[in-house]
Design a protein around this motif. Structure first.
Motif, PDB file in Angstrom:
ATOM      1  N   VAL A 148       0.877  -1.167   0.000  1.00 36.59           N
ATOM      2  CA  VAL A 148       0.000   0.000   0.000  1.00 36.59           C
ATOM      3  C   VAL A 148       0.916   1.219   0.000  1.00 36.59           C
ATOM      4  O   VAL A 148       1.792   1.338   0.854  1.00 36.59           O
ATOM      5  N   THR A 149       0.736   2.103  -0.962  1.00 34.31           N
ATOM      6  CA  THR A 149       1.622   3.250  -1.119  1.00 34.31           C
ATOM      7  C   THR A 149       0.950   4.523  -0.632  1.00 34.31           C
ATOM      8  O   THR A 149      -0.155   4.860  -1.063  1.00 34.31           O
ATOM      9  N   VAL A 150       1.617   5.211   0.277  1.00 33.16           N
ATOM     10  CA  VAL A 150       1.167   6.534   0.718  1.00 33.16           C
ATOM     11  C   VAL A 150       2.293   7.512   0.423  1.00 33.16           C
ATOM     12  O   VAL A 150       3.469   7.178   0.566  1.00 33.16           O
ATOM     13  N   ILE A 151       1.933   8.711  -0.001  1.00 30.80           N
ATOM     14  CA  ILE A 151       2.948   9.650  -0.463  1.00 30.80           C
ATOM     15  C   ILE A 151       2.849  10.987   0.263  1.00 30.80           C
ATOM     16  O   ILE A 151       1.784  11.359   0.772  1.00 30.80           O
ATOM     17  N   GLY A 152       3.966  11.702   0.292  1.00 32.92           N
ATOM     18  CA  GLY A 152       3.980  13.018   0.914  1.00 32.92           C
ATOM     19  C   GLY A 152       5.273  13.746   0.608  1.00 32.92           C
ATOM     20  O   GLY A 152       6.233  13.162   0.112  1.00 32.92           O
ATOM     21  N   CYS A 153       5.279  15.029   0.908  1.00 33.12           N
ATOM     22  CA  CYS A 153       6.480  15.855   0.769  1.00 33.12           C
ATOM     23  C   CYS A 153       6.584  16.740   2.006  1.00 33.12           C
ATOM     24  O   CYS A 153       5.764  17.652   2.196  1.00 33.12           O
ATOM     25  N   PRO A 154       7.569  16.492   2.866  1.00 35.98           N
ATOM     26  CA  PRO A 154       7.682  17.275   4.098  1.00 35.98           C
ATOM     27  C   PRO A 154       7.992  18.741   3.856  1.00 35.98           C
ATOM     28  O   PRO A 154       7.786  19.571   4.738  1.00 35.98           O
ATOM     29  N   LYS A 155       8.482  19.070   2.670  1.00 37.86           N
ATOM     30  CA  LYS A 155       8.763  20.471   2.357  1.00 37.86           C
ATOM     31  C   LYS A 155       7.492  21.237   2.036  1.00 37.86           C
ATOM     32  O   LYS A 155       7.403  22.438   2.295  1.00 37.86           O
ATOM     33  N   LEU A 156       6.500  20.549   1.490  1.00 34.89           N
ATOM     34  CA  LEU A 156       5.287  21.220   1.040  1.00 34.89           C
ATOM     35  C   LEU A 156       4.114  21.060   2.001  1.00 34.89           C
ATOM     36  O   LEU A 156       3.248  21.932   2.072  1.00 34.89           O
ATOM     37  N   ASP A 157       4.046  19.948   2.712  1.00 31.28           N
ATOM     38  CA  ASP A 157       2.924  19.696   3.615  1.00 31.28           C
ATOM     39  C   ASP A 157       3.176  20.323   4.982  1.00 31.28           C
ATOM     40  O   ASP A 157       4.296  20.300   5.487  1.00 31.28           O
ATOM     41  N   GLU A 158       2.143  20.846   5.587  1.00 29.62           N
ATOM     42  CA  GLU A 158       2.244  21.414   6.930  1.00 29.62           C
ATOM     43  C   GLU A 158       2.215  20.310   7.979  1.00 29.62           C
ATOM     44  O   GLU A 158       1.493  19.323   7.845  1.00 29.62           O
ATOM     45  N   GLY A 159       2.997  20.467   9.032  1.00 32.30           N
ATOM     46  CA  GLY A 159       2.962  19.538  10.154  1.00 32.30           C
ATOM     47  C   GLY A 159       3.744  18.263   9.893  1.00 32.30           C
ATOM     48  O   GLY A 159       4.307  18.053   8.816  1.00 32.30           O
ATOM     49  N   SER A 160       3.737  17.394  10.905  1.00 29.33           N
ATOM     50  CA  SER A 160       4.485  16.142  10.835  1.00 29.33           C
ATOM     51  C   SER A 160       3.574  14.991  10.409  1.00 29.33           C
ATOM     52  O   SER A 160       2.368  15.003  10.658  1.00 29.33           O
ATOM     53  N   TYR A 161       4.176  13.995   9.768  1.00 22.86           N
ATOM     54  CA  TYR A 161       3.445  12.786   9.381  1.00 22.86           C
ATOM     55  C   TYR A 161       3.456  11.727  10.481  1.00 22.86           C
ATOM     56  O   TYR A 161       2.800  10.699  10.352  1.00 22.86           O
ATOM     57  N   THR A 162       4.213  11.942  11.531  1.00 17.99           N
ATOM     58  CA  THR A 162       4.476  10.878  12.508  1.00 17.99           C
ATOM     59  C   THR A 162       3.202  10.316  13.119  1.00 17.99           C
ATOM     60  O   THR A 162       3.003   9.091  13.163  1.00 17.99           O
ATOM     61  N   ASP A 163       2.339  11.180  13.615  1.00 17.51           N
ATOM     62  CA  ASP A 163       1.123  10.710  14.294  1.00 17.51           C
ATOM     63  C   ASP A 163       0.247   9.887  13.354  1.00 17.51           C
ATOM     64  O   ASP A 163      -0.251   8.817  13.736  1.00 17.51           O
ATOM     65  N   LYS A 164       0.079  10.348  12.127  1.00 16.24           N
ATOM     66  CA  LYS A 164      -0.789   9.651  11.166  1.00 16.24           C
ATOM     67  C   LYS A 164      -0.194   8.290  10.808  1.00 16.24           C
ATOM     68  O   LYS A 164      -0.900   7.265  10.798  1.00 16.24           O
ATOM     69  N   LEU A 165       1.089   8.250  10.524  1.00 13.17           N
ATOM     70  CA  LEU A 165       1.717   6.985  10.144  1.00 13.17           C
ATOM     71  C   LEU A 165       1.732   5.999  11.312  1.00 13.17           C
ATOM     72  O   LEU A 165       1.502   4.796  11.117  1.00 13.17           O
ATOM     73  N   ALA A 166       1.978   6.489  12.511  1.00 15.38           N
ATOM     74  CA  ALA A 166       1.970   5.613  13.691  1.00 15.38           C
ATOM     75  C   ALA A 166       0.590   5.005  13.898  1.00 15.38           C
ATOM     76  O   ALA A 166       0.451   3.816  14.235  1.00 15.38           O
ATOM     77  N   ALA A 167      -0.442   5.808  13.693  1.00 14.17           N
ATOM     78  CA  ALA A 167      -1.817   5.315  13.848  1.00 14.17           C
ATOM     79  C   ALA A 167      -2.138   4.260  12.790  1.00 14.17           C
ATOM     80  O   ALA A 167      -2.795   3.246  13.091  1.00 14.17           O
ATOM     81  N   ILE A 168      -1.683   4.479  11.562  1.00 12.28           N
ATOM     82  CA  ILE A 168      -1.931   3.506  10.489  1.00 12.28           C
ATOM     83  C   ILE A 168      -1.246   2.183  10.807  1.00 12.28           C
ATOM     84  O   ILE A 168      -1.846   1.103  10.676  1.00 12.28           O
ATOM     85  N   ILE A 169       0.004   2.242  11.229  1.00 16.65           N
ATOM     86  CA  ILE A 169       0.754   1.017  11.532  1.00 16.65           C
ATOM     87  C   ILE A 169       0.125   0.285  12.711  1.00 16.65           C
ATOM     88  O   ILE A 169       0.003  -0.947  12.702  1.00 16.65           O
ATOM     89  N   ALA A 170      -0.288   1.026  13.724  1.00 13.72           N
ATOM     90  CA  ALA A 170      -0.852   0.409  14.928  1.00 13.72           C
ATOM     91  C   ALA A 170      -2.228  -0.195  14.688  1.00 13.72           C
ATOM     92  O   ALA A 170      -2.571  -1.233  15.272  1.00 13.72           O
ATOM     93  N   ALA A 171      -3.020   0.418  13.810  1.00  8.70           N
ATOM     94  CA  ALA A 171      -4.426   0.010  13.652  1.00  8.70           C
ATOM     95  C   ALA A 171      -4.636  -1.085  12.621  1.00  8.70           C
ATOM     96  O   ALA A 171      -5.743  -1.623  12.515  1.00  8.70           O
ATOM     97  N   ASN A 172      -3.591  -1.439  11.873  1.00  4.33           N
ATOM     98  CA  ASN A 172      -3.778  -2.387  10.781  1.00  4.33           C
ATOM     99  C   ASN A 172      -2.721  -3.483  10.803  1.00  4.33           C
ATOM    100  O   ASN A 172      -1.709  -3.377  11.485  1.00  4.33           O
TER     101      ASN A 172
END
Length: 266
Positions: free
Chosen positions: A194-218
């Motif tokens: 499953v591919t999820v994409i992002g750019c830390p230079k362009l997106d506001e905030g951190s991806y950590t919380d969202k990715l941690a929740a995805i890994i933990a919930a599935n």
């Protein structure tokens, strides 16, 4: 505004200046032999300085801070280059032949050969031309290389935390540019994940919380980060690594690094 910004622990700082050199925005200087954040609006919150610090004196915090100001950074870097030093005790530098840019990479350059970087700019977003092999039969190639994207949406900020398509699959956390740089990216790296994409230079905030929740919930079987060689992609790698740790699952974690010409270099 409340945003992510660096914090420097002066007790841990040894004054090595490695973070000063690592910060492409010139946000860090030296005072009384210690590194310090010069101004909040110089810090873009990507944290290129974090891995440069040998004593882990630099961390991220979420606090009220002025937003990152690229124009102010440009003016700061131009003035700094003209003076010829970065901060207290820095060696003199010759003035650049052209005004530096604040955000990594708008000074044009052509590959090959790779020219010297523009002073004060990050290697990652400078404009450049790339050579590519001629495609003798583009129609046939396209027909034999179907998309390996298995879900929609794909942006990290938009995907749900839990969904059936995550189950018993690897999670590929990919920088936006990777699939454009590497022609065979779909077949070689997305297939089976499953591919999820992002750019830390362009997106506001951190991806950590969202990715941690995805890994933990599935039922995620592995986490792979696909990033470009440019420094700003380090934010994506750090966010995924922290999310992997925070989720507390004993699953493989890997990082694949691409050059701007699409070669796997790490």
């Amino acid at each position: 505004m409340l945003r992510r910004i660096i914090q420097i622990d002066e007790e841990k700082c040894t004054g090595c200046r490695l973070c000063v050199d690592a910060c492409h925005e010139g946000a860090i200087g030296m005072a009384n032999g210690k590194a310090r954040l010069l101004r909040d609006d110089y810090c873009d919150g990507l944290g290129d300085c974090l891995p440069a610090c040998p004593t882990d004196a630099i961390t991220f915090v979420e606090r009220e801070a002025a937003p990152y100001d690229e124009a102010a950074v440009t003016a700061h870097l131009t003035a700094r280059a003209a003076v010829g030093n970065v901060a207290e005790g820095a060696p003199a530098r010759s003035a650049p032949t052209s005004a530096p840019i604040g955000c990594p990479g708008a000074a044009p350059r052509t590959l090959p050969p790779t020219p010297a970087p523009t002073p004060g700019s990050c290697p990652g977003s400078r404009s450049r031309s790339l050579s590519s092999a001629a495609d003798a039969s583009p129609a046939n190639t396209a027909a034999t290389m179907p998309s390996r994207l298995t879900q929609w949406p794909a942006q990290i900020k938009l995907v749900p935390v839990s969904a059936p398509y995550y189950q018993s699959r690897g999670l590929l956390v990919a920088a936006d540019c990777t699939a454009f740089a590497c022609a065979s990216f779909h077949e070689r790296f997305m297939s089976g994940n499953v591919t999820v994409i992002g750019c830390p230079k362009l997106d506001e905030g951190s991806y950590t919380d969202k990715l941690a929740a995805i890994i933990a919930a599935n039922d995620i079987t592995s986490v792979t980060v696909a990033r470009m060689e440019v420094p700003c992609c380090g934010g994506l790698e750090r966010a995924a690594a922290e999310a992997h740790t925070r989720a507390g699952k004993d699953i493989p974690f890997d990082v694949i690094t691409f050059s701007v010409t699409g070669d796997v270099i790490g």
